[in-house]
Enzyme design. Structure first.
Site, short mmCIF file in Angstrom:
data_model
loop_
_atom_site.label_atom_id
_atom_site.label_comp_id
_atom_site.label_asym_id
_atom_site.label_seq_id
_atom_site.Cartn_x
_atom_site.Cartn_y
_atom_site.Cartn_z
N GLU A 17 -2.26 6.75 -8.32
CA GLU A 17 -3.21 7.57 -7.58
C GLU A 17 -3.13 9.03 -8.03
O GLU A 17 -2.05 9.58 -8.16
CB GLU A 17 -2.87 7.42 -6.09
CG GLU A 17 -3.80 8.15 -5.17
CD GLU A 17 -3.68 7.67 -3.70
OE1 GLU A 17 -3.19 6.54 -3.46
OE2 GLU A 17 -4.08 8.44 -2.83
N ASP A 70 0.83 -1.20 0.00
CA ASP A 70 0.00 0.00 0.00
C ASP A 70 0.88 1.26 0.00
O ASP A 70 1.99 1.25 0.53
CB ASP A 70 -0.90 -0.05 1.26
CG ASP A 70 -2.20 0.67 1.06
OD1 ASP A 70 -2.51 1.04 -0.08
OD2 ASP A 70 -2.94 0.85 2.06
N HIS A 71 0.37 2.32 -0.58
CA HIS A 71 1.03 3.65 -0.60
C HIS A 71 2.55 3.60 -0.53
O HIS A 71 3.16 3.90 0.50
CB HIS A 71 0.48 4.53 0.53
CG HIS A 71 -0.97 4.83 0.33
ND1 HIS A 71 -1.43 5.68 -0.63
CD2 HIS A 71 -2.06 4.32 0.94
CE1 HIS A 71 -2.74 5.70 -0.60
NE2 HIS A 71 -3.16 4.88 0.34
N ASN A 114 -9.03 0.39 6.72
CA ASN A 114 -7.92 0.28 7.65
C ASN A 114 -8.31 0.80 9.04
O ASN A 114 -8.29 0.06 10.02
CB ASN A 114 -6.70 1.04 7.10
CG ASN A 114 -5.42 0.78 7.92
OD1 ASN A 114 -5.45 0.10 8.94
ND2 ASN A 114 -4.30 1.32 7.48
N HIS A 128 -8.71 9.32 3.80
CA HIS A 128 -8.00 8.44 4.73
C HIS A 128 -8.36 8.80 6.17
O HIS A 128 -8.52 9.97 6.50
CB HIS A 128 -6.49 8.58 4.55
CG HIS A 128 -5.97 7.83 3.37
ND1 HIS A 128 -5.22 8.41 2.38
CD2 HIS A 128 -6.10 6.52 3.01
CE1 HIS A 128 -4.91 7.50 1.47
NE2 HIS A 128 -5.44 6.36 1.83
N HIS A 181 -9.88 4.14 -1.78
CA HIS A 181 -9.10 4.19 -0.55
C HIS A 181 -9.92 4.87 0.53
O HIS A 181 -10.91 5.54 0.25
CB HIS A 181 -7.81 5.01 -0.78
CG HIS A 181 -6.74 4.22 -1.47
ND1 HIS A 181 -5.63 3.76 -0.84
CD2 HIS A 181 -6.67 3.80 -2.75
CE1 HIS A 181 -4.88 3.10 -1.70
NE2 HIS A 181 -5.49 3.10 -2.87
ZN LIG Z 1 -4.99 4.51 0.99
#
Ligand SMILES: [Zn+2]
Length: 289
Positions: free
Chosen positions: A134, A80-81, A239, A181, A215
């Site tokens: 992204e 991720d990221h 998350n 996020h 996301h």
């Molecule tokens: Zn994310």
């Protein structure tokens, strides 16, 4: 042998999305895997640069691969990221199935240039790897935030999405469509929910025709998630909701068993707490009403 691209395409045909859950320890991995296994649905586990540093890139890959092999189960691993090509290459070499190369903080042209370079390099290591790019701004940190960032200006437009996909060669696009996020306190308490720009998702899908990831799915309105999947979202990231459940489960165990020191008698409380969230999100992404 399960192949992520095939699983994603099948799930798209069925009008469903794959749940992506971040893991930072064995509690989270056990809970996410058990939930997917119970519901018999494919699942993605992801680890950010910080989560990977904590668990170890190769150790994480070995754990997930062992589950895939022992249970012949469609569980996949995402880096991720990832902000640098060096770390992306480490994950690709360790056997990750997909990588989010995130240069979204850079100006558009630089983002395009760096992402295109990442796609070429990563596919030369593993031609089957899926690379996600992204654009737009959805804030940072899967944590509890005091204030909502201003997301209006960072929303992705269908025109730039098309240009970005065509000039980078990415397999998956992560757009900014009202998602964010982390969660606000009011979201953790269940008083407010994130709302998504469903029309924008549909426009981006028809302009790009690529796989789309949402996301920052934690705290999003259930009906908006269903509509987002119908409009073309293929992967949903959760998350913060898991992190909150992890902490609550642990606190609960320490209160209920004040004298306990055996980790495998304390940690199952956290596993159960995380499972409840993962199971309910997976049900929703897989079409349960
Ligand atoms: Zn994310």
């Amino acid at each position: 042998m399960h192949v992520l691209r095939d699983v994603l395409e099948q799930s798209q045909k069925n009008g469903l999305a794959i749940g992506h859950f971040n893991i930072a320890d064995m509690v989270l991995l056990k809970a996410v895997f058990a939930s997917a296994q119970e519901l018999k649905v494919p699942v993605l586990v992801g680890a950010s640069e910080g989560e990977r540093e904590f668990m170890g890139v190769r150790q994480l890959a070995a754990l997930v691969r062992s589950l895939q092999e022992e249970f012949d189960f469609p569980i996949f691993l995402n880096a991720d990221h990832t902000h640098s090509l060096v770390k992306a290459v480490d994950a690709a070499k360790a056997g990750f199935d997909t990588i989010v190369f995130d240069a979204s903080a850079l100006p558009f042209e630089q983002n395009v240039r760096q992402t295109r370079e990442a796609v070429e390099t990563l596919k030369s290591i593993n031609p089957a790897i899926l690379v996600e790019g992204e654009i737009g701004d959805i804030g940072t940190g899967s944590e509890i935030h005091e204030e909502a960032p201003d997301l209006e200006k960072g929303l992705t437009t269908p025109v730039e999405a098309k240009q970005y996909v065509e000039s980078t060669g990415i397999d998956i696009l992560a757009p900014a469509v009202g998602n964010m996020h982390g969660m606000l306190k009011s979201m953790v308490q269940g008083e407010t929910r994130k709302r998504l720009d469903i029309a924008r998702i549909a426009q981006i899908k028809s302009a790009t025709r690529v796989l789309l990831t949402l996301h920052g799915g934690s705290g999003t309105d259930d009906e908006d998630l269903r509509k987002a999947i119908a409009a073309g979202i293929n992967i949903v990231h959760i998350n913060t909701e898991l992190r909150v459940a992890w902490r609550h489960g642990l606190e609960d165990a320490l209160v209920k068993r004040p004298d306990e020191v055996v980790p495998y008698k304390i940690l199952p409380f956290a596993v159960e707490s995380v499972k409840q969230v993962a199971r309910s999100r997976l049900r929703l992404f897989n079409g349960a009403k």
